[in-house]
Design a protein around this motif. Structure first.
Motif, PDB file in Angstrom:
ATOM      1  N   ASN A   1      16.350  -6.169   3.719  1.00 22.67           N
ATOM      2  CA  ASN A   1      15.146  -5.532   4.070  1.00 22.67           C
ATOM      3  C   ASN A   1      13.849  -6.053   3.411  1.00 22.67           C
ATOM      4  N   PRO A   2      12.773  -6.677   3.832  1.00 22.14           N
ATOM      5  CA  PRO A   2      11.858  -7.060   3.271  1.00 22.14           C
ATOM      6  C   PRO A   2      10.962  -6.205   2.236  1.00 22.14           C
ATOM      7  N   ALA A   3      10.971  -4.934   2.496  1.00 19.23           N
ATOM      8  CA  ALA A   3      10.099  -4.017   1.854  1.00 19.23           C
ATOM      9  C   ALA A   3      11.185  -2.706   1.448  1.00 19.23           C
ATOM     10  N   VAL A   4      11.176  -2.096   0.342  1.00 23.77           N
ATOM     11  CA  VAL A   4      12.026  -1.127   0.252  1.00 23.77           C
ATOM     12  C   VAL A   4      11.602   0.025  -0.944  1.00 23.77           C
ATOM     13  N   GLU A   5      12.151   1.098  -0.850  1.00 26.45           N
ATOM     14  CA  GLU A   5      12.055   2.146  -1.799  1.00 26.45           C
ATOM     15  C   GLU A   5      10.357   2.391  -2.103  1.00 26.45           C
TER      16      GLU A   5
ATOM     17  N   PHE B   1       4.981   7.358  -0.165  1.00 24.76           N
ATOM     18  CA  PHE B   1       3.643   7.586   0.197  1.00 24.76           C
ATOM     19  C   PHE B   1       3.606   9.219   0.006  1.00 24.76           C
ATOM     20  N   GLU B   2       2.370   9.720  -0.965  1.00 21.21           N
ATOM     21  CA  GLU B   2       2.223  11.050  -1.085  1.00 21.21           C
ATOM     22  C   GLU B   2       3.745  11.621  -1.568  1.00 21.21           C
ATOM     23  N   ASN B   3       4.242  12.588  -1.174  1.00 16.41           N
ATOM     24  CA  ASN B   3       5.391  13.246  -1.595  1.00 16.41           C
ATOM     25  C   ASN B   3       6.833  12.713  -0.908  1.00 16.41           C
ATOM     26  N   ILE B   4       6.453  11.795  -0.048  1.00 17.08           N
ATOM     27  CA  ILE B   4       7.711  11.620   0.745  1.00 17.08           C
ATOM     28  C   ILE B   4       8.182   9.922   0.505  1.00 17.08           C
ATOM     29  N   LYS B   5       9.514   9.722   0.347  1.00 17.75           N
ATOM     30  CA  LYS B   5       9.880   8.511   0.050  1.00 17.75           C
ATOM     31  C   LYS B   5      10.123   7.589   1.253  1.00 17.75           C
ATOM     32  N   ILE B   6      10.085   6.409   1.133  1.00 11.82           N
ATOM     33  CA  ILE B   6      10.047   5.540   2.194  1.00 11.82           C
ATOM     34  C   ILE B   6      11.377   4.641   2.098  1.00 11.82           C
ATOM     35  N   ILE B   7      12.138   4.656   2.959  1.00 12.01           N
ATOM     36  CA  ILE B   7      13.594   3.603   2.853  1.00 12.01           C
ATOM     37  C   ILE B   7      13.080   2.374   2.948  1.00 12.01           C
ATOM     38  N   GLU B   8      12.531   2.118   3.743  1.00 12.41           N
ATOM     39  CA  GLU B   8      12.147   0.401   3.878  1.00 12.41           C
ATOM     40  C   GLU B   8      11.002   0.185   5.166  1.00 12.41           C
ATOM     41  N   ALA B   9      10.772  -0.826   5.021  1.00 10.11           N
ATOM     42  CA  ALA B   9       9.604  -1.424   6.178  1.00 10.11           C
ATOM     43  C   ALA B   9      10.150  -2.587   6.594  1.00 10.11           C
ATOM     44  N   HIS B  10      10.077  -2.989   8.027  1.00  7.25           N
ATOM     45  CA  HIS B  10      10.073  -4.320   8.089  1.00  7.25           C
ATOM     46  C   HIS B  10       9.430  -4.891   9.464  1.00  7.25           C
ATOM     47  N   LEU B  11       9.479  -5.979   9.780  1.00  2.76           N
ATOM     48  CA  LEU B  11       8.544  -6.777  10.737  1.00  2.76           C
ATOM     49  C   LEU B  11       9.435  -7.278  11.881  1.00  2.76           C
ATOM     50  N   GLU B  12       8.804  -6.971  12.947  1.00  2.00           N
ATOM     51  CA  GLU B  12       9.562  -7.449  14.215  1.00  2.00           C
ATOM     52  C   GLU B  12       8.859  -7.903  15.202  1.00  2.00           C
ATOM     53  N   GLU B  13       9.635  -8.315  16.442  1.00  2.00           N
ATOM     54  CA  GLU B  13       8.329  -8.536  17.550  1.00  2.00           C
ATOM     55  C   GLU B  13       8.395  -7.431  18.558  1.00  2.00           C
TER      56      GLU B  13
ATOM     57  N   MET C   1       0.789  -1.203   0.029  1.00  2.00           N
ATOM     58  CA  MET C   1       0.106   0.087  -0.022  1.00  2.00           C
ATOM     59  C   MET C   1       0.924   1.296  -0.121  1.00  2.00           C
ATOM     60  N   LEU C   2       1.972   1.259   0.630  1.00  2.00           N
ATOM     61  CA  LEU C   2       2.987   2.190   0.576  1.00  2.00           C
ATOM     62  C   LEU C   2       3.958   2.116  -0.530  1.00  2.00           C
ATOM     63  N   ASN C   3       3.490   1.502  -1.712  1.00  2.00           N
ATOM     64  CA  ASN C   3       4.285   1.361  -2.960  1.00  2.00           C
ATOM     65  C   ASN C   3       5.830   1.040  -2.774  1.00  2.00           C
ATOM     66  N   CYS C   4       6.054   0.097  -1.779  1.00  2.00           N
ATOM     67  CA  CYS C   4       7.268  -0.536  -1.599  1.00  2.00           C
ATOM     68  C   CYS C   4       7.584  -1.681  -2.640  1.00  2.00           C
ATOM     69  N   LYS C   5       9.052  -1.965  -2.785  1.00  2.00           N
ATOM     70  CA  LYS C   5       9.160  -3.165  -3.723  1.00  2.00           C
ATOM     71  C   LYS C   5       9.549  -4.237  -2.564  1.00  2.00           C
ATOM     72  N   ILE C   6       8.973  -5.354  -2.847  1.00  2.00           N
ATOM     73  CA  ILE C   6       9.295  -6.486  -1.965  1.00  2.00           C
ATOM     74  C   ILE C   6      10.404  -7.333  -2.177  1.00  2.00           C
ATOM     75  N   ASN C   7      11.238  -7.632  -1.436  1.00  2.00           N
ATOM     76  CA  ASN C   7      12.343  -8.753  -1.698  1.00  2.00           C
ATOM     77  C   ASN C   7      11.847  -9.962  -1.424  1.00  2.00           C
ATOM     78  N   PRO C   8      12.271 -11.014  -2.494  1.00  2.00           N
ATOM     79  CA  PRO C   8      11.347 -12.127  -2.161  1.00  2.00           C
ATOM     80  C   PRO C   8      11.940 -13.228  -1.138  1.00  2.00           C
ATOM     81  N   LYS C   9      13.146 -12.794  -0.628  1.00  2.00           N
ATOM     82  CA  LYS C   9      13.782 -13.655   0.483  1.00  2.00           C
ATOM     83  C   LYS C   9      14.317 -12.744   1.609  1.00  2.00           C
ATOM     84  N   PHE C  10      13.940 -12.988   2.926  1.00  2.00           N
ATOM     85  CA  PHE C  10      14.326 -12.235   4.081  1.00  2.00           C
ATOM     86  C   PHE C  10      14.437 -13.172   5.113  1.00  2.00           C
ATOM     87  N   ARG C  11      14.909 -12.881   6.214  1.00  2.00           N
ATOM     88  CA  ARG C  11      15.382 -13.602   7.331  1.00  2.00           C
ATOM     89  C   ARG C  11      15.372 -12.757   8.745  1.00  2.00           C
TER      90      ARG C  11
END
Ligand code: ADP
Ligand code: MG
Ligand code: ZN
Length: 462
Positions: free
Chosen positions: A111-115, A118-130, A75-85
């Motif tokens: 990073n699982p999701a990069v680049e 959202f609106e006029n601001i670029k997102i470096i990455e998004a990740h999942l954690e506990e 939804m935030l227009n990130c590219k998804i890396n197919p492999k992460f750990r």
């Protein structure tokens, strides 16, 4: 400070790290229910895994968490890396008995999701954690209900220049995330704000941690900009104290290496197949902007009302549902004005009450068919909170009176009982007629047709 420094061009950079709870049914690495209410009794949804008992091993990562993470990132227009750990991020703190937090970020991670953008601001990455547990330093008590809940962290580039820009962007982000229903609304977002003046990307910056509201975020940024103008930009972590409206040093900034990241040997590499990602992407729900356009085009709603509707997913979905049976132009005010009024009066959101859309449609249909006066219908709507009901049974008692002779009888009685108002009206006091109509409505228990009552009174008073 001299005049010069005030006039000097400031290169303000602000970047955000946004943390939100994914609203999954279960925790990330165990079968405990995700309890998303901060008022739940502590330590009631726990097991050996999420309390970090020696020898316990995580279960496979929760599929729902990964799916909701991907939806949000897409939804935030990130590219998804197919492999992460997952990596173990080591630190010692009472809220983390196993000594590390599992996160898909850090030194050795892809990073699982990069680049994203959202609106006029670029997102470096998004990740999942506990999430770690919650530790209360005053009592020493630890609540593990939170431990192991899946969190998403979204990191933006430092492209904001003002606190206002940050506030508007965050409001729109929260609205967009509410549309995909992947984030727990009740718990809200936690935001760390990075601020610098006259620094390159990645250079010295102050990180203000753990901000919980847009108001706090705005004030912390404004305070920091003024402080850094006087004291310069250091590489440090600060906290914001809302009672004093100031930031204070927490610690010098730790480096990545301090966490001794290692890939978690207990957790598998996650491999996504391309089709799966494509499928999630193509089945993303509408964004608020798309919804807005649809309201204007399909339902011919004016821009102002369309904005009011689309600011709240529950309300706009309710409207769309009603508009299947009631003409949108008729339904509009009943939702954007009347329904919102009743909710506001009761300090409730639509999803906190039980208003059955069928009951609401029945009510509007009755008004439309002139079986109910608007006044009576508004009164019934007030009673729809906390739970709506079918008006079919009550309808026969509250049916609109439009029988002229019946209303005339009432009007005559009102004239007789209110000589002062009648006199005033005859002396040219136009407003007095409203009082007299009000009395007819009262006598009829709000069932008299307003227009008929007005006409009859005007005739009788001529
Ligand atoms: P760290 O782990 O040190 O917090 P991250 O890469 O997780 O670093 O976060 C970096 C954050 O700092 C991002 O939000 C980024 O936009 C922001 N940032 C980077 N450089 C600057 C800068 N010069 N001024 C302000 N913010 C910055
Ligand atoms: Mg960080
Ligand atoms: Zn558990």
């Amino acid at each position: 400070m001299g005049k010069n420094s005030k006039n000097k061009m400031q290169d303000i950079k602000i970047g955000l790290e946004i943390h939100g709870y994914l609203n999954t049914e279960k925790k990330l690495f165990c079968n405990c229910d995700s309890i998303h209410s901060p008022t739940t009794i502590p330590n009631t949804s726990i097991c050996p895994i999420c309390t970090g008992q020696p020898g316990s091993k995580p279960m496979k990562p929760n599929k729902e968490a990964i799916e909701k993470f991907l939806q949000t990132s897409l939804m935030l227009n990130c590219k998804i890396n197919p492999k992460f750990r997952f990596q173990r991020k080591h630190y010692n703190w009472p809220d983390l008995p196993k000594g590390y937090q599992d996160t898909i970020s850090g030194a050795h991670s892809t990073n699982p999701a990069v680049e994203g953008k959202f609106e006029n601001i670029k997102i470096i990455e998004a990740h999942l954690e506990e999430d770690p547990a919650a530790w209360n330093p005053e009592t020493g008590c630890i609540d593990y209900n939170r431990s192991g809940l899946p969190l998403i962290e979204i990191v933006t580039y430092p492209e904001f220049k003002t606190s206002e820009e940050v506030a508007t962007w965050l409001k729109n982000l929260i609205l967009t995330l509410s549309y995909i229903k992947t984030i727990d609304k009740k718990l809200g977002l936690k935001v760390d704000v990075n601020i610098s003046i006259n620094q390159e990307f990645g250079g010295n910056r102050v990180e203000v941690k753990n901000l919980h509201s847009i108001e706090e975020i705005k004030k912390a940024i404004e305070f920091e900009i003024i402080r850094q103008e006087k004291q310069g930009t250091q590489k440090e972590t600060r906290r914001y104290d809302s009672s004093k409206n100031q930031t204070t040093v927490m610690r010098a900034k730790e480096n990545l290496e301090d966490y001794e990241f290692i890939p978690d040997p207990d957790l598998p590499t996650i491999t996504l197949d391309k089709k799966q990602t494509e499928k999630i992407k193509s089945s993303l729900p509408e964004s608020p902007q798309q919804k807005l356009k649809k309201l204007i085009k399909k339902h011919k709603i004016n821009t102002y009302s369309a904005n009011v509707l689309s600011k709240n997913l529950e309300i706009v979905e309710f409207f769309e549902h009603v508009a299947e049976s009631i003409p949108p132009a008729f339904a509009l005010d009943w939702i954007t004005i009347e329904l919102l009024r009743v909710l506001k009066y009761n300090k409730k959101e639509l999803d906190q009450v039980e208003i059955n859309v069928k009951h609401f449609i029945e009510l509007l249909q009755a008004v439309k068919d002139k079986k109910l006066t608007e006044l009576k219908a508004k009164q019934i709507l007030n009673q729809f909170i906390p739970k709506s009901f079918s008006i079919k049974d009550t309808l026969k008692d509250v049916k609109t009176i439009d029988n002229k002779s019946q209303i005339e009888t009432l009007a005559k009685q009102v004239i007789k009982e209110n000589p002062k108002a009648v006199e005033d009206f005859k002396a040219g006091e136009q407003k007095s007629i409203n009082f007299l109509i009000g009395q007819v409505m009262r006598l009829s228990e709000r069932r008299a047709d307003f227009k008929v009552a007005k006409n009859i009174l005007e005739k009788l008073l001529k």
